[in-house]
Write a protein that holds these residues in place. Structure first.
Motif, PDB file in Angstrom:
ATOM      1  N   GLY A   1      -3.845  19.375   2.429  1.00 39.60           N
ATOM      2  CA  GLY A   1      -4.539  18.099   2.527  1.00 39.60           C
ATOM      3  C   GLY A   1      -5.262  17.673   1.265  1.00 39.60           C
ATOM      4  N   PHE A   2      -5.009  18.339   0.139  1.00 40.61           N
ATOM      5  CA  PHE A   2      -5.660  17.994  -1.125  1.00 40.61           C
ATOM      6  C   PHE A   2      -4.723  17.140  -1.976  1.00 40.61           C
ATOM      7  CE2 PHE A   2      -8.009  21.639   0.266  1.00 40.61           C
ATOM      8  CZ  PHE A   2      -9.294  21.474  -0.238  1.00 40.61           C
ATOM      9  N   VAL A   3      -5.322  16.250  -2.766  1.00 40.40           N
ATOM     10  CA  VAL A   3      -4.552  15.434  -3.694  1.00 40.40           C
ATOM     11  C   VAL A   3      -5.142  15.584  -5.094  1.00 40.40           C
ATOM     12  CG1 VAL A   3      -5.936  13.332  -3.349  1.00 40.40           C
ATOM     13  CG2 VAL A   3      -3.548  13.137  -4.069  1.00 40.40           C
ATOM     14  N   GLY A   4      -4.276  15.615  -6.099  1.00 37.71           N
ATOM     15  CA  GLY A   4      -4.723  15.823  -7.466  1.00 37.71           C
ATOM     16  C   GLY A   4      -5.303  14.577  -8.102  1.00 37.71           C
ATOM     17  N   ARG A   5      -6.179  14.790  -9.054  1.00 36.07           N
ATOM     18  CA  ARG A   5      -6.739  13.720  -9.882  1.00 36.07           C
ATOM     19  C   ARG A   5      -6.795  14.237 -11.322  1.00 36.07           C
ATOM     20  NH1 ARG A   5      -5.576  10.884  -6.410  1.00 36.07           N
ATOM     21  NH2 ARG A   5      -6.832   9.436  -5.186  1.00 36.07           N
ATOM     22  N   ALA A   6      -6.670  13.330 -12.283  1.00 39.09           N
ATOM     23  CA  ALA A   6      -6.722  13.692 -13.701  1.00 39.09           C
ATOM     24  C   ALA A   6      -7.754  12.807 -14.382  1.00 39.09           C
ATOM     25  CB  ALA A   6      -5.350  13.523 -14.350  1.00 39.09           C
TER      26      ALA A   6
ATOM     27  N   ILE B   1     -18.182  17.744   0.931  1.00 44.06           N
ATOM     28  CA  ILE B   1     -16.860  17.492   0.369  1.00 44.06           C
ATOM     29  C   ILE B   1     -16.207  18.806  -0.052  1.00 44.06           C
ATOM     30  CG2 ILE B   1     -17.539  17.220  -2.065  1.00 44.06           C
ATOM     31  CD1 ILE B   1     -15.592  14.853  -2.192  1.00 44.06           C
ATOM     32  N   ARG B   2     -14.894  18.891   0.101  1.00 38.86           N
ATOM     33  CA  ARG B   2     -14.115  20.043  -0.343  1.00 38.86           C
ATOM     34  C   ARG B   2     -13.334  19.651  -1.591  1.00 38.86           C
ATOM     35  NH1 ARG B   2     -10.580  21.513   4.712  1.00 38.86           N
ATOM     36  NH2 ARG B   2      -9.692  23.003   3.226  1.00 38.86           N
ATOM     37  N   PHE B   3     -13.298  20.544  -2.583  1.00 38.63           N
ATOM     38  CA  PHE B   3     -12.587  20.234  -3.815  1.00 38.63           C
ATOM     39  C   PHE B   3     -12.123  21.518  -4.479  1.00 38.63           C
ATOM     40  CE2 PHE B   3     -17.051  20.692  -4.736  1.00 38.63           C
ATOM     41  CZ  PHE B   3     -17.149  21.310  -5.973  1.00 38.63           C
ATOM     42  N   GLN B   4     -11.180  21.383  -5.384  1.00 38.88           N
ATOM     43  CA  GLN B   4     -10.607  22.529  -6.074  1.00 38.88           C
ATOM     44  C   GLN B   4     -10.621  22.262  -7.581  1.00 38.88           C
ATOM     45  OE1 GLN B   4      -6.679  22.997  -4.387  1.00 38.88           O
ATOM     46  NE2 GLN B   4      -7.458  23.825  -2.460  1.00 38.88           N
ATOM     47  N   VAL B   5     -10.986  23.268  -8.355  1.00 36.89           N
ATOM     48  CA  VAL B   5     -11.129  23.107  -9.800  1.00 36.89           C
ATOM     49  C   VAL B   5     -10.569  24.312 -10.540  1.00 36.89           C
ATOM     50  CG1 VAL B   5     -13.179  21.622  -9.694  1.00 36.89           C
ATOM     51  CG2 VAL B   5     -13.461  24.101  -9.724  1.00 36.89           C
ATOM     52  N   TYR B   6     -10.333  24.096 -11.852  1.00 32.29           N
ATOM     53  CA  TYR B   6     -10.044  25.190 -12.769  1.00 32.29           C
ATOM     54  C   TYR B   6     -11.356  25.665 -13.375  1.00 32.29           C
ATOM     55  CZ  TYR B   6      -5.030  23.972 -13.096  1.00 32.29           C
ATOM     56  OH  TYR B   6      -3.709  23.734 -12.840  1.00 32.29           O
TER      57      TYR B   6
ATOM     58  N   PHE C   1      -8.148  18.208 -11.265  1.00 30.64           N
ATOM     59  CA  PHE C   1      -8.834  18.795 -10.119  1.00 30.64           C
ATOM     60  C   PHE C   1      -8.231  18.212  -8.853  1.00 30.64           C
ATOM     61  CE2 PHE C   1     -11.069  15.034 -11.487  1.00 30.64           C
ATOM     62  CZ  PHE C   1     -11.444  14.379 -10.327  1.00 30.64           C
ATOM     63  N   LYS C   2      -8.641  18.716  -7.699  1.00 31.73           N
ATOM     64  CA  LYS C   2      -8.086  18.243  -6.430  1.00 31.73           C
ATOM     65  C   LYS C   2      -9.218  17.972  -5.440  1.00 31.73           C
ATOM     66  CE  LYS C   2      -4.291  20.652  -5.172  1.00 31.73           C
ATOM     67  NZ  LYS C   2      -3.434  21.868  -5.005  1.00 31.73           N
ATOM     68  N   ILE C   3      -9.016  16.939  -4.634  1.00 31.80           N
ATOM     69  CA  ILE C   3      -9.993  16.523  -3.621  1.00 31.80           C
ATOM     70  C   ILE C   3      -9.321  16.554  -2.256  1.00 31.80           C
ATOM     71  CG2 ILE C   3     -11.482  14.644  -2.829  1.00 31.80           C
ATOM     72  CD1 ILE C   3     -12.451  15.701  -5.405  1.00 31.80           C
ATOM     73  N   TYR C   4     -10.068  17.011  -1.263  1.00 30.78           N
ATOM     74  CA  TYR C   4      -9.571  16.979   0.109  1.00 30.78           C
ATOM     75  C   TYR C   4      -9.621  15.533   0.600  1.00 30.78           C
ATOM     76  CZ  TYR C   4      -9.006  18.375   5.014  1.00 30.78           C
ATOM     77  OH  TYR C   4      -8.554  18.517   6.298  1.00 30.78           O
ATOM     78  N   VAL C   5      -8.476  14.974   0.932  1.00 30.90           N
ATOM     79  CA  VAL C   5      -8.364  13.537   1.171  1.00 30.90           C
ATOM     80  C   VAL C   5      -9.301  13.003   2.262  1.00 30.90           C
ATOM     81  CG1 VAL C   5      -6.808  11.725   1.990  1.00 30.90           C
ATOM     82  CG2 VAL C   5      -6.076  13.285   0.189  1.00 30.90           C
TER      83      VAL C   5
ATOM     84  N   THR D   1       0.850  -1.191   0.000  1.00 23.46           N
ATOM     85  CA  THR D   1       0.000   0.000   0.000  1.00 23.46           C
ATOM     86  C   THR D   1       0.883   1.237   0.000  1.00 23.46           C
ATOM     87  OG1 THR D   1      -1.769  -1.137   1.187  1.00 23.46           O
ATOM     88  CG2 THR D   1      -1.783   1.270   1.229  1.00 23.46           C
ATOM     89  N   ILE D   2       0.707   2.057  -1.020  1.00 24.12           N
ATOM     90  CA  ILE D   2       1.485   3.283  -1.158  1.00 24.12           C
ATOM     91  C   ILE D   2       0.532   4.470  -1.023  1.00 24.12           C
ATOM     92  CG2 ILE D   2       3.056   4.621  -2.597  1.00 24.12           C
ATOM     93  CD1 ILE D   2       4.172   1.915  -1.727  1.00 24.12           C
ATOM     94  N   ALA D   3       0.805   5.348  -0.092  1.00 28.73           N
ATOM     95  CA  ALA D   3      -0.022   6.542   0.097  1.00 28.73           C
ATOM     96  C   ALA D   3       0.474   7.654  -0.816  1.00 28.73           C
ATOM     97  CB  ALA D   3       0.012   6.991   1.551  1.00 28.73           C
ATOM     98  N   ILE D   4      -0.444   8.220  -1.601  1.00 19.37           N
ATOM     99  CA  ILE D   4      -0.086   9.353  -2.455  1.00 19.37           C
ATOM    100  C   ILE D   4      -0.051  10.611  -1.588  1.00 19.37           C
ATOM    101  CG2 ILE D   4      -0.749  10.727  -4.448  1.00 19.37           C
ATOM    102  CD1 ILE D   4       0.133   7.912  -5.148  1.00 19.37           C
ATOM    103  N   PRO D   5       1.055  11.334  -1.577  1.00 20.93           N
ATOM    104  CA  PRO D   5       1.148  12.523  -0.721  1.00 20.93           C
ATOM    105  C   PRO D   5       0.136  13.605  -1.109  1.00 20.93           C
ATOM    106  CG  PRO D   5       3.312  11.856  -1.544  1.00 20.93           C
ATOM    107  CD  PRO D   5       2.303  11.073  -2.317  1.00 20.93           C
ATOM    108  N   THR D   6      -0.294  14.347  -0.135  1.00 21.55           N
ATOM    109  CA  THR D   6      -1.195  15.474  -0.370  1.00 21.55           C
ATOM    110  C   THR D   6      -0.377  16.763  -0.440  1.00 21.55           C
ATOM    111  OG1 THR D   6      -1.544  15.961   1.967  1.00 21.55           O
ATOM    112  CG2 THR D   6      -2.973  14.293   0.963  1.00 21.55           C
TER     113      THR D   6
END
Length: 296
Positions: A17-22, A129-134, A32-36, A8-13
């Motif tokens: 505390g947000f992690v990117g998704r494509a 949920i918290r999220f970040q977008v363009y 975009f980014k999601i609050y883990v 199990t590998i944790a993707i860093p935030t």
């Protein structure tokens, strides 16, 4: 014993505390980014709405980091397993003595990337949920909410850019386009609930006709007077800015005869007109929300 070993590998935030998704959906591919801490088992792309597992849509840099971290985990695991194997093989032997070497030290694997900066952070009132977008988006990643809160969030983002961008003329042009894009995204989503037929939602009265024909609702019934005029002007001014160099054409006058004396002049873009049009647009989209069944 299993032939496979899972790590199990944790993707860093990022620092917040947000992690990117494509998104990997055809025609989308946006970041975009999601609050883990808000992650559920499934999420939705905020741009196109596609549903995906929380363990997917990783970016290329994230996958590269995960591979390197997994290789290091595997290296340490393999050394330990070989030492156990030799120790067991020669246990009790009078002729061969096996002495294990030092315990392997796991090398630190650090990501060689940082998550991208995005325009705006949102907090969904429906699922929290918290999220970040363009720029412009159409869905909450947590609950796929498509109600007027999404419209309000997009309009707030447009207004923020109008206040903060140094090139005011350029940003007003973008704002007219973004407001029409917000309308188009919202209508496209609602259209899938009433018909498989595609609609042209970059043209205001085409959108009106579409929902009249397929849902029996007149989205502009409560939009009148100066509100309707401002909304019509935003759609047409956006069109001439993109396709006519910002000059008022015969086509524009055909759609906005009230501006006949302005033929051949440059369009005037104002924040006041945008705000009036945004209010009218919210009224129109509110009619769709009330008239068309919401997702379950």
């Amino acid at each position: 014993m299993s032939r496979y070993k899972t790590f199990t590998i944790a993707i860093p935030t990022d620092a917040d505390g947000f992690v990117g998704r494509a998104c990997d959906a055809p025609g989308c591919k946006q970041y975009f980014k999601i609050y883990v801490p808000d992650h559920g088992d499934y999420l939705h792309c905020p741009y196109c709405g596609v549903r995906f597992s929380r363990n997917s849509l990783f970016t290329s840099p994230q996958l590269k980091y995960a591979k390197e971290a997994a290789i290091e985990e595997a290296r340490v695991y393999a050394i330990n397993e070989f030492q156990k194997m030799f120790k067991n093989a020669f246990r009790g032997s009078k002729n061969i003595t096996y002495k294990p070497g030092r315990q392997p030290t796991k090398r630190a694997v650090r990501p060689d990337y940082v998550e991208r900066e995005v325009d705006t952070e949102f907090h969904c009132a429906e699922c929290s949920i918290r999220f970040q977008v363009y720029g412009i988006f159409g869905f909450c990643p947590g609950c796929s909410c498509e109600n007027l809160q999404v419209y309000d969030a997009n309009w707030a983002n447009i207004k923020r850019k109008l206040d903060t961008e140094p090139d005011k003329n350029r940003q007003r042009r973008h704002a007219y386009g973004d407001l029409v894009s917000t309308f188009e995204v919202f209508c496209n989503r609602k259209a899938t609930r009433v018909s498989s037929e595609k609609g042209n939602f970059q043209v205001l009265f085409d959108a009106r006709k579409y929902f009249k024909d397929h849902a029996g609702v007149d989205m502009l019934a409560s939009v009148t007077g100066n509100n309707l005029l401002a909304l019509r002007r935003v759609f047409q001014k956006r069109h001439v800015c993109i396709h006519a160099g910002g000059e008022i054409t015969d086509r524009y006058i055909k759609m906005i005869p009230e501006d006949a004396k302005l033929l051949g002049t440059k369009v005037v873009l104002t924040v006041e007109e945008l705000e009036t049009a945004a209010t009218a647009m919210r009224i129109a989209l509110g009619v769709l929300v009330k008239s068309i069944e919401q997702p379950g």
